[in-house]
Design a protein around this motif. Sequence first.
Motif, PDB file in Angstrom:
ATOM      1  N   TRP A  69       5.967   0.083   2.562  1.00 10.31           N
ATOM      2  CA  TRP A  69       6.493  -0.965   2.846  1.00 10.31           C
ATOM      3  C   TRP A  69       5.609  -2.073   3.229  1.00 10.31           C
ATOM      4  O   TRP A  69       5.623  -3.311   2.895  1.00 10.31           O
ATOM      5  N   VAL A  70       4.573  -1.758   4.061  1.00 11.34           N
ATOM      6  CA  VAL A  70       3.725  -3.048   4.573  1.00 11.34           C
ATOM      7  C   VAL A  70       2.561  -3.129   3.645  1.00 11.34           C
ATOM      8  O   VAL A  70       1.933  -4.196   3.738  1.00 11.34           O
ATOM      9  N   LYS A  71       2.559  -2.415   2.456  1.00 11.96           N
ATOM     10  CA  LYS A  71       1.632  -2.523   1.464  1.00 11.96           C
ATOM     11  C   LYS A  71       2.089  -3.215   0.283  1.00 11.96           C
ATOM     12  O   LYS A  71       1.148  -3.566  -0.600  1.00 11.96           O
ATOM     13  N   ARG A  72       3.408  -3.687   0.370  1.00 14.13           N
ATOM     14  CA  ARG A  72       3.977  -4.400  -0.542  1.00 14.13           C
ATOM     15  C   ARG A  72       3.231  -5.618  -0.532  1.00 14.13           C
ATOM     16  O   ARG A  72       2.751  -6.321   0.303  1.00 14.13           O
ATOM     17  N   PRO A  73       3.454  -6.443  -1.885  1.00 15.56           N
ATOM     18  CA  PRO A  73       2.502  -7.843  -1.725  1.00 15.56           C
ATOM     19  C   PRO A  73       3.045  -8.729  -0.751  1.00 15.56           C
ATOM     20  O   PRO A  73       2.162  -9.859  -0.530  1.00 15.56           O
ATOM     21  N   GLN A  74       4.265  -8.746  -0.773  1.00 18.28           N
ATOM     22  CA  GLN A  74       5.029  -9.663   0.268  1.00 18.28           C
ATOM     23  C   GLN A  74       4.330  -9.430   1.751  1.00 18.28           C
ATOM     24  O   GLN A  74       4.499 -10.433   2.530  1.00 18.28           O
ATOM     25  N   VAL A  75       3.904  -8.454   2.027  1.00 17.42           N
ATOM     26  CA  VAL A  75       3.522  -8.326   3.344  1.00 17.42           C
ATOM     27  C   VAL A  75       1.860  -8.266   3.134  1.00 17.42           C
ATOM     28  O   VAL A  75       1.086  -8.902   3.965  1.00 17.42           O
ATOM     29  N   GLY A  76       1.319  -7.361   2.291  1.00 18.79           N
ATOM     30  CA  GLY A  76      -0.168  -7.594   2.092  1.00 18.79           C
ATOM     31  C   GLY A  76      -1.033  -6.671   2.884  1.00 18.79           C
ATOM     32  O   GLY A  76      -2.186  -6.788   2.882  1.00 18.79           O
ATOM     33  N   ALA A  77      -0.561  -5.944   3.485  1.00 20.71           N
ATOM     34  CA  ALA A  77      -1.537  -4.879   4.474  1.00 20.71           C
ATOM     35  C   ALA A  77      -2.111  -3.513   3.509  1.00 20.71           C
ATOM     36  O   ALA A  77      -1.528  -3.259   2.595  1.00 20.71           O
ATOM     37  N   LEU A  78      -3.271  -3.458   4.089  1.00 22.99           N
ATOM     38  CA  LEU A  78      -4.002  -2.447   2.990  1.00 22.99           C
ATOM     39  C   LEU A  78      -3.542  -0.925   3.381  1.00 22.99           C
ATOM     40  O   LEU A  78      -3.769  -0.082   2.762  1.00 22.99           O
ATOM     41  N   GLY A  79      -2.794  -0.592   4.521  1.00 26.50           N
ATOM     42  CA  GLY A  79      -2.435   0.404   5.082  1.00 26.50           C
ATOM     43  C   GLY A  79      -2.065   0.446   6.633  1.00 26.50           C
ATOM     44  O   GLY A  79      -1.961  -0.655   7.240  1.00 26.50           O
ATOM     45  N   MET A  80      -1.401   1.589   7.023  1.00 21.23           N
ATOM     46  CA  MET A  80      -1.154   1.484   8.513  1.00 21.23           C
ATOM     47  C   MET A  80      -1.479   2.901   9.307  1.00 21.23           C
ATOM     48  O   MET A  80      -1.303   3.851   8.680  1.00 21.23           O
ATOM     49  N   VAL A  81      -1.896   2.765  10.252  1.00 19.91           N
ATOM     50  CA  VAL A  81      -2.274   4.060  11.330  1.00 19.91           C
ATOM     51  C   VAL A  81      -1.128   4.273  12.104  1.00 19.91           C
ATOM     52  O   VAL A  81      -0.586   2.962  12.716  1.00 19.91           O
ATOM     53  N   TYR A  82      -0.857   5.300  12.287  1.00 24.40           N
ATOM     54  CA  TYR A  82       0.488   5.764  13.404  1.00 24.40           C
ATOM     55  C   TYR A  82      -0.054   6.593  14.236  1.00 24.40           C
ATOM     56  O   TYR A  82      -0.987   7.498  14.191  1.00 24.40           O
TER      57      TYR A  82
END
Length: 582
Positions: A338-351
């Motif tokens: 979800w965060v990697k979608r173009p609308q958000v544009g993140a390259l990834g997420m650490v959890y």
Amino acid sequence: MYRDTTCGALRASEINKEVLLSGWVHKLRDKGFVVWIDLRDRYGITQLVFDEERTSKELLEKARTIGRETVIQIKGQVIERASKNPNIPTGEIEVLVSELKVLNESILPPFTIEDETDGGEDIRMKYRYLDIRRNPVKDNLIFRHKVSMEVRKYLSDAGFIDVETPYLIKSTPEGARDFLVPSRMNEGQFYALPQSPQTFKQLLMVGGMDKYFQIVKCFRDEDLRADRQPEFTQIDCEMAFVEQEDILNTFEGLTKHLLKEIKGVAVNSFPRMTFDDAMKTYGNDKPDIRFGMQFGELNEVAQHKEFKVFNSAELVVGIAVPGANSYTRKEIDKLIDWVKRPQVGALGMVYCRCNDDGTFKSSVDKFYNQEDFAKWAEVTQANAGDLICVLSGDTNKVRAQLSALRMEMAERLGLRKADEYAPLWVIDFPLLELDEETGHYHAMHHPFTSPKPGQLELLDTDPGAVKANAYDLVLNGNEIGGGSIRIHDKETQAIMFKHLGFSIEEAKSQFGFLMDAFQYGAPPHGGIAFGLDRLVSILGGQETIRDFIAFPKNNSGRDVMIDAPAIIDDDQLKDLHLKLDL
């Protein structure tokens, strides 16, 4: 006389009364020996009855032929309803019809006129006049009326004067694109439709009208989305001899009044937050403070190991999502997608999972130990059972990305409750914004906004550091109003135009009338404008402003009902001294 009462007014106390009703046929039920018609107007529904025992054969047959949405007039006697309907106010009575007149027949509507209709948005916008007959749309328009009347009442009682300003004005280069109107009598010249009445309300202050308001149409030729229309309505206000605190107090009062009178909610807390703090804590300048998940900046506790993604980032920042440690690995992977979608544009997420036993489990376990994760939890205020979500990158981009994730998680967790209201003032905005493409500064609000006292000199040395004497009122994550203390002297206004790239000649050509007016004793003044469409939608518990506009445009700026905009003929173009090469 077409009616002596309405379809929502009759009660059991009026049994045996002769009445005259008019309205639309909502439903017809034919049981052979008896026909019932639900008659509807904007006030409600009254059941009409025709039966073999008490109705003439001719009248009964006539009733059977009437189609839905036909406009009729009836005369009859109010009687007790045998099978009562507790779901409507008129459910204890019905009207035994003695006379029936068809006022206007209707063809079959393209969708059912019901609260839960079978019509999609496109077809309902094309036949908006039919859609307005449905309770959800009708009730939204009535609700908007109530809000508008309460605004007028509050401001009038506070000494504000409603003054109309022109719609045909001069185009200026600031802000969004103007809608232009060619002048037939002045060949080659154009009016513009106002993006706001800004300069006119300032001139009213020069004219001594020390408290002005107007509920006014404004126009912006810009790209559209669900909460934006090419024409929109502002509650536009201005006051003379005021400082920022005077305006904030006045319009806190208006907001309290609306919440109390419209929603029955008492809200007394209007916290103040600087623009810088809002960006640092929530990632945007209109934060929703109904819930937590405040940002925790993790540079100091995450950039000391060999994880290159974090070490190369300008900002490492995270939020603690309450209870989300229950998410499966598959659900977390979907969140990363979800965060990697173009609308958000993140390259990834650490959890990082915050386990109930006080331990931590992360997607970067090989780089960090339990003590490191405990510091992450401390910075993000995470508790056992939470999930820490971390993004990294350029400061401005990553804040916007994490803000989008925060709002998405709040939506999924049901934290954005429509019946809770949390207003907030955001203050101390930057006066200027740097356009990274051109390298030039432009006004963050508009060129008439005053810098904070004592900061005018910074325009020459550090223009990006200058704070504006400006403020936004935020409600539930939406900017509902914004304004500023204005520049009120010619010299300061000239300095502002200079730093915005205007030559002396350009400033005089575009805004000479205002600068001239400042020479005739312009008082200190400031104001605010509320977006009425958005304010009404928030108070109504909905996200889309189109639901509260009688005849809205679609996402392409078209009115599909009247098919506008449209091509005009050559004779009209000739009158306007225009020629189009299409």
